[in-house]
Write a protein that holds these residues in place. Structure first.
Motif, PDB file in Angstrom:
ATOM      1  N   SER A  63       0.846  -1.203   0.000  1.00 55.04           N
ATOM      2  CA  SER A  63       0.000   0.000   0.000  1.00 55.04           C
ATOM      3  C   SER A  63       0.874   1.243   0.000  1.00 55.04           C
ATOM      4  N   ALA A  64       0.668   2.095  -0.992  1.00 49.65           N
ATOM      5  CA  ALA A  64       1.496   3.292  -1.169  1.00 49.65           C
ATOM      6  C   ALA A  64       0.971   4.058  -2.375  1.00 49.65           C
ATOM      7  N   VAL A  65       1.576   5.209  -2.608  1.00 55.36           N
ATOM      8  CA  VAL A  65       1.344   5.933  -3.858  1.00 55.36           C
ATOM      9  C   VAL A  65       2.488   5.598  -4.804  1.00 55.36           C
ATOM     10  N   TYR A  66       2.141   5.178  -6.011  1.00 59.91           N
ATOM     11  CA  TYR A  66       3.135   4.833  -7.008  1.00 59.91           C
ATOM     12  C   TYR A  66       3.208   5.985  -8.014  1.00 59.91           C
ATOM     13  N   LEU A  67       4.374   6.602  -8.080  1.00 63.83           N
ATOM     14  CA  LEU A  67       4.582   7.778  -8.919  1.00 63.83           C
ATOM     15  C   LEU A  67       5.417   7.425 -10.138  1.00 63.83           C
ATOM     16  N   CYS A  68       5.001   7.935 -11.263  1.00 62.69           N
ATOM     17  CA  CYS A  68       5.736   7.775 -12.514  1.00 62.69           C
ATOM     18  C   CYS A  68       6.267   9.135 -12.934  1.00 62.69           C
ATOM     19  N   ALA A  69       7.448   9.145 -13.523  1.00 64.76           N
ATOM     20  CA  ALA A  69       8.032  10.388 -14.024  1.00 64.76           C
ATOM     21  C   ALA A  69       8.679  10.119 -15.377  1.00 64.76           C
ATOM     22  N   SER A  70       8.811  11.161 -16.167  1.00 70.39           N
ATOM     23  CA  SER A  70       9.543  11.038 -17.423  1.00 70.39           C
ATOM     24  C   SER A  70      10.467  12.231 -17.581  1.00 70.39           C
ATOM     25  N   SER A  71      11.477  12.060 -18.395  1.00 70.12           N
ATOM     26  CA  SER A  71      12.398  13.161 -18.664  1.00 70.12           C
ATOM     27  C   SER A  71      12.964  13.004 -20.069  1.00 70.12           C
ATOM     28  N   SER A  72      13.446  14.117 -20.589  1.00 66.17           N
ATOM     29  CA  SER A  72      13.969  14.110 -21.949  1.00 66.17           C
ATOM     30  C   SER A  72      15.485  14.152 -21.977  1.00 66.17           C
ATOM     31  N   ARG A  73      16.090  14.382 -20.803  1.00 63.44           N
ATOM     32  CA  ARG A  73      17.534  14.610 -20.791  1.00 63.44           C
ATOM     33  C   ARG A  73      18.186  13.689 -19.778  1.00 63.44           C
ATOM     34  N   THR A  74      17.998  12.414 -19.976  1.00 65.93           N
ATOM     35  CA  THR A  74      18.493  11.438 -19.022  1.00 65.93           C
ATOM     36  C   THR A  74      20.005  11.485 -18.911  1.00 65.93           C
ATOM     37  N   GLY A  75      20.459  11.387 -17.698  1.00 62.63           N
ATOM     38  CA  GLY A  75      21.895  11.324 -17.480  1.00 62.63           C
ATOM     39  C   GLY A  75      22.542  12.690 -17.470  1.00 62.63           C
ATOM     40  N   GLU A  76      21.878  13.682 -17.981  1.00 60.27           N
ATOM     41  CA  GLU A  76      22.458  15.015 -17.932  1.00 60.27           C
ATOM     42  C   GLU A  76      22.215  15.619 -16.557  1.00 60.27           C
ATOM     43  N   LEU A  77      23.122  16.439 -16.136  1.00 57.54           N
ATOM     44  CA  LEU A  77      23.103  16.929 -14.767  1.00 57.54           C
ATOM     45  C   LEU A  77      21.912  17.818 -14.460  1.00 57.54           C
ATOM     46  N   THR A  78      21.333  18.399 -15.476  1.00 65.64           N
ATOM     47  CA  THR A  78      20.257  19.369 -15.244  1.00 65.64           C
ATOM     48  C   THR A  78      18.912  18.852 -15.721  1.00 65.64           C
ATOM     49  N   GLY A  79      18.840  17.555 -16.065  1.00 63.10           N
ATOM     50  CA  GLY A  79      17.581  17.017 -16.575  1.00 63.10           C
ATOM     51  C   GLY A  79      16.484  17.063 -15.540  1.00 63.10           C
ATOM     52  N   GLU A  80      15.317  17.563 -15.913  1.00 63.74           N
ATOM     53  CA  GLU A  80      14.182  17.685 -15.009  1.00 63.74           C
ATOM     54  C   GLU A  80      13.283  16.478 -15.146  1.00 63.74           C
ATOM     55  N   LEU A  81      12.843  15.940 -14.006  1.00 64.27           N
ATOM     56  CA  LEU A  81      11.849  14.877 -13.992  1.00 64.27           C
ATOM     57  C   LEU A  81      10.461  15.503 -13.892  1.00 64.27           C
ATOM     58  N   PHE A  82       9.551  15.056 -14.747  1.00 64.61           N
ATOM     59  CA  PHE A  82       8.166  15.496 -14.726  1.00 64.61           C
ATOM     60  C   PHE A  82       7.337  14.333 -14.200  1.00 64.61           C
ATOM     61  N   PHE A  83       6.607  14.583 -13.122  1.00 64.20           N
ATOM     62  CA  PHE A  83       5.875  13.527 -12.437  1.00 64.20           C
ATOM     63  C   PHE A  83       4.386  13.571 -12.769  1.00 64.20           C
ATOM     64  N   GLY A  84       3.773  12.383 -12.748  1.00 69.03           N
ATOM     65  CA  GLY A  84       2.330  12.293 -12.737  1.00 69.03           C
ATOM     66  C   GLY A  84       1.811  12.506 -11.328  1.00 69.03           C
ATOM     67  N   GLU A  85       0.493  12.417 -11.182  1.00 70.82           N
ATOM     68  CA  GLU A  85      -0.109  12.631  -9.868  1.00 70.82           C
ATOM     69  C   GLU A  85      -0.116  11.372  -9.018  1.00 70.82           C
ATOM     70  N   GLY A  86       0.278  10.256  -9.611  1.00 73.60           N
ATOM     71  CA  GLY A  86       0.395   9.033  -8.835  1.00 73.60           C
ATOM     72  C   GLY A  86      -0.835   8.153  -8.859  1.00 73.60           C
ATOM     73  N   SER A  87      -0.603   6.893  -8.551  1.00 73.18           N
ATOM     74  CA  SER A  87      -1.683   5.916  -8.356  1.00 73.18           C
ATOM     75  C   SER A  87      -1.632   5.465  -6.905  1.00 73.18           C
ATOM     76  N   ARG A  88      -2.719   5.719  -6.181  1.00 70.09           N
ATOM     77  CA  ARG A  88      -2.761   5.315  -4.768  1.00 70.09           C
ATOM     78  C   ARG A  88      -3.288   3.903  -4.673  1.00 70.09           C
ATOM     79  N   LEU A  89      -2.456   3.009  -4.159  1.00 71.75           N
ATOM     80  CA  LEU A  89      -2.824   1.604  -4.024  1.00 71.75           C
ATOM     81  C   LEU A  89      -3.085   1.282  -2.558  1.00 71.75           C
ATOM     82  N   THR A  90      -4.232   0.694  -2.301  1.00 64.96           N
ATOM     83  CA  THR A  90      -4.577   0.222  -0.955  1.00 64.96           C
ATOM     84  C   THR A  90      -4.845  -1.269  -1.031  1.00 64.96           C
ATOM     85  N   VAL A  91      -4.104  -2.021  -0.230  1.00 71.68           N
ATOM     86  CA  VAL A  91      -4.270  -3.469  -0.185  1.00 71.68           C
ATOM     87  C   VAL A  91      -4.932  -3.834   1.143  1.00 71.68           C
ATOM     88  N   LEU A  92      -6.115  -4.400   1.062  1.00 73.37           N
ATOM     89  CA  LEU A  92      -6.868  -4.721   2.279  1.00 73.37           C
ATOM     90  C   LEU A  92      -6.502  -6.108   2.821  1.00 73.37           C
TER      91      LEU A  92
END
Lengths: 116, 107
Positions: A87-116
């Motif tokens: 159970s947690a929030v699972y966040l995904c991000a993407s970026s266009s400049r991988t490995g570069e020192l100034t590359g920005e990650l853009f995140f989604g709002e997440g998927s909240r998973l609850t396991v009963l």
């Protein structure tokens, strides 16, 4: 789309069931990341995709977790035989400049998973 | 794996107060990024610092990169309730975030 899109936004499941979480990154971004965030905690790295290279799976907590990225775009994170500690929030991000020192990650709002 | 230590872990202050949060490592950063995450949202990049001793300002936020590039600080002047959130640091080009500072600014 304009931003990173994740679905479902909320998922409630029973212990032992499998779940799939989807991430649609920003068009043209070659890198895609999955993180997990438990309540009140920071980001825990899970897996990283860059183009056609083999993914970095070093953060996956167990073999119940897997992820794939089809066609270099959409990614699916699969959790098999879910446990309550998943159970947690699972966040995904993407970026266009991988490995570069100034590359920005853009995140989604997440998927909240609850396991009963 | 380089560990990023953030402090304090939690901070609760009144509107109008000043505050500073820190990000430290035993190793040299190539560059450092600060992100802010508001409740129910994903983190958003605030700034990237690259040069040792660099200072960047973003309205009431001042970011500083240590001369030796092993530490960074974020100072907020006259905090407002809208500053509430989780502040995260991350080494540029790497995968790991610090554990974050949870800031609560009360009106």
């Amino acid at each position: 789309g304009a931003g990173v899109s994740q679905s479902p936004s909320n998922k409630v499941t029973e212990k032992g069931k499998d779940v799939e979480l989807r991430c649609d990154p920003i068009s043209g971004h070659t890198a895609l990341y999955w993180y997990r965030q438990s309540l009140g905690q920071g980001l825990e790295f899970l897996i990283y995709f860059q183009g056609n290279s083999a993914p970095d799976k070093s953060g996956l907590p167990s073999d119940r977790f897997s992820a794939e990225r089809t066609g270099g775009s959409v990614s699916t994170l699969t959790i098999q035989r879910t446990q309550q500690e998943d159970s947690a929030v699972y966040l995904c991000a993407s970026s266009s400049r991988t490995g570069e020192l100034t590359g920005e990650l853009f995140f989604g709002e997440g998927s909240r998973l609850t396991v009963l | 794996t380089q560990l990023l230590e953030q402090s304090p872990q939690f901070l609760s202050i009144q509107e109008g107060e000043n505050l500073t949060v820190y990000c430290n490592s035993s190793s040299v950063f190539s560059s450092l990024q600060w992100y802010r995450q508001e409740p129910g949202e994903g983190p958003v990049l605030l700034v990237t610092v690259v040069t040792g001793g660099e200072v960047k300002k973003l309205k009431r936020l001042t970011f500083q990169f240590g001369d030796a590039r092993k530490d960074s600080s974020l100072h907020i002047t006259a905090a407002q309730p809208g500053d509430t959130g989780l502040y995260l640091c991350k080494q540029g080009g790497k995968l790991i975030f610090g554990q974050g500072t949870e800031l609560s600014v009360k009106p």
